[in-house]
Design a protein around this motif. Structure first.
Motif, mmCIF file in Angstrom:
data_model
loop_
_atom_site.group_PDB
_atom_site.id
_atom_site.type_symbol
_atom_site.label_atom_id
_atom_site.label_comp_id
_atom_site.label_asym_id
_atom_site.label_seq_id
_atom_site.Cartn_x
_atom_site.Cartn_y
_atom_site.Cartn_z
ATOM 1 N N PHE A 93 -0.865 -1.001 -4.361
ATOM 2 C CA PHE A 93 -1.984 -0.169 -4.539
ATOM 3 C C PHE A 93 -1.840 1.360 -4.126
ATOM 4 O O PHE A 93 -0.796 1.297 -3.323
ATOM 5 N N HIS A 115 -1.743 -0.108 -8.737
ATOM 6 C CA HIS A 115 -3.283 0.313 -9.158
ATOM 7 C C HIS A 115 -3.721 1.278 -8.127
ATOM 8 O O HIS A 115 -3.922 1.275 -7.015
ATOM 9 N N ALA A 143 0.810 -1.061 -0.001
ATOM 10 C CA ALA A 143 0.062 -0.016 0.063
ATOM 11 C C ALA A 143 1.040 1.200 0.139
ATOM 12 O O ALA A 143 1.375 1.434 1.065
ATOM 13 N N ASP A 196 -0.763 3.060 -13.003
ATOM 14 C CA ASP A 196 -1.478 1.814 -13.644
ATOM 15 C C ASP A 196 -0.364 1.323 -14.426
ATOM 16 O O ASP A 196 -0.216 -0.132 -14.504
ATOM 17 N N LEU A 212 -6.441 3.369 -6.454
ATOM 18 C CA LEU A 212 -7.868 3.256 -6.040
ATOM 19 C C LEU A 212 -8.284 4.684 -5.597
ATOM 20 O O LEU A 212 -7.980 5.315 -4.906
#
Length: 448
Positions: A286, A311, A256, A306, A313
């Motif tokens: 993420f 990724h 994260a 990306d 959020l």
């Protein structure tokens, strides 16, 4: 504007204590003044120009000026006490020169005792000296100006008993220079230590977090949390490579990155961020935006991340499963996004979930926990504060954020705040070392 005014005041104070108080009017003072002016201009240039050649010395001097001002401020108390002691010493009659040494070299005057009622001092040649010391009166009535005035029997330059006299200018200069050296050494020591902390490897912290609703099969799930990497003119690709290596060594289940990755555009820093594609974890990496992403161009960066398999959020949620058990991972945009029509939306991110499962929220600022608690978030992972970065900024963080560093509870929601793995501004950390945290989720077996 406010920052400029504050830094201007700091530089003026540093100039007074380091230059004006330690030099006499003349060339040395002019040179010292010029140096302070150049350093202030370098600081401003470092904030505006993104070249490392300018940014490094500018930001380092920013830290030096800050801690010099603190050191000189702390030295004001001993400065005042030492000046007071010097004035008292100058006023002590037992430390003043003897009367015969204070008299004129010719020796033609005899001292007059205070309060003896005589009009003056009678010399060997018959002349008299008046009580006020304003002149000498001869036997023919003519007067000449005296050179050693006497007031109540006290020679000029010696204070009356019980009063403070002027401190020796040489002593004052020595004291000012000594305190300036002490303040300079202290500030240099703090900045040097802080630089080793900021530029060294981040600490790896392991933080167990118990979640009441966590399925026992998810006990031991490991989330590597990193924030505030701050790629920019002072931190580049090597910094990213080190962070990726250290995260991969922990073999996490999920990574994260909770905001403030960059201080610059994709064109400027895309190459520096490229090693993020090498992150390895079971369920992927993420990202949520921090305030600095919006200053740097959020949309291009979200697309670039990306592409690197990190990724984003964006007010979104996904389900993380292992061994037939699951929890929700959600992410909301930073509050700064509201100024760019892309702010946090907790309802969108958390609507429709199964409330029997715990939810872990990625949100850049700890202050977002108040809203997260209203939506039933079990754990929020944040950054933004840098842990205060440079003491005593630690004290100011609490005025804005509910959690400065570490694990705490806000309105019933657990919040973990990372110190961050980089720095903003000066390459200095004092009392808040950089970190990468492995949060280990645990089931509360005591509730069974």
């Amino acid at each position: 504007m406010l920052f400029g005014a504050v830094m201007g005041a700091i530089h003026y104070y540093v100039w007074r204590r380091a230059v004006r108080d330690t030099t006499a009017p003349g060339r040395a003072r002019r040179v010292g003044t010029g140096v302070v002016v150049v350093l202030f201009a370098l600081l401003v240039a470092g904030l505006v120009i993104r070249s490392p050649v300018v940014a490094w010395p500018g930001y380092v001097w920013l830290a030096c000026a800050f801690y010099l001002a603190i050191a000189f401020g702390l030295l004001e108390v001993p400065r005042a006490l030492l000046h007071r002691a010097a004035r008292r010493k100058a006023a002590r009659p037992d430390l003043a020169p003897p009367a015969d040494l204070a008299a004129p070299a010719s020796g033609d005057l005899a001292p007059v005792a205070a309060g003896d009622g005589a009009a003056g001092a009678r010399a060997a040649d018959g002349t008299t000296r008046n009580r006020t010391g304003t002149g000498r009166t001869g036997t023919d009535g003519t007067g000449t100006e005296g050179k050693t005035p006497v007031v109540d029997g006290t020679a000029a330059g010696r204070a009356p008993r019980g009063t403070a006299g002027p401190a020796d200018p040489d002593r004052r200069l020595f004291l000012a220079r000594s305190l300036a050296v002490v303040g300079g050494v202290a500030a240099a020591g703090v900045v040097g230590y802080g630089a080793t902390q900021a530029l060294g490897d981040p600490l790896v912290k392991r933080v167990p977090v118990t979640l009441a609703k966590l399925d026992p099969r998810l006990t031991g799930y490991r989330i590597a949390v990193v924030s505030d990497i701050h790629l920019g003119p002072l931190l580049g690709r090597a910094h990213t490579e080190r962070i990726v290596r250290m995260i991969n060594e922990q073999q996490p289940d999920l990574v994260a990155i909770v905001g403030d990755l960059v201080d610059g555009t994709v064109a400027e820093l895309g190459e520096a961020a490229a090693p993020l594609r090498d992150l390895v974890s079971t369920h992927g990496a993420f990202f949520v935006t921090g305030n600095h992403e919006y200053y740097s161009g959020a949309e291009p960066w979200l697309a670039e991340l990306d592409r690197l398999d990190v990724h984003p959020l964006r007010n979104e949620r996904l389900r993380v499963e292992r061994a037939g058990a699951a929890f929700d991972l959600a992410g909301v945009n930073d509050v700064a996004g509201a100024n760019f029509a892309d702010g946090p939306d907790f309802a969108r991110a958390l609507a429709g979930r199964d409330e029997r499962d715990p939810v872990v929220l990625l949100a850049h600022q700890p202050v977002q926990a108040h809203e997260a608690a209203r939506h039933g978030v079990d754990l929020q992972l944040s950054g933004h504060t840098h842990g205060g970065q440079m003491f005593p900024f630690h004290l100011a963080v609490g005025l804005q954020q509910p959690v400065r560093s570490g694990l705490a509870e806000v309105d019933g929601t657990q919040v973990y705040t990372s110190n961050g793995a980089g720095f903003w501004g000066p390459p200095v950390r004092v009392g808040a070392p950089p970190d990468i945290t492995v949060v280990e989720l645990r089931h509360n077996f005591a509730r069974r």
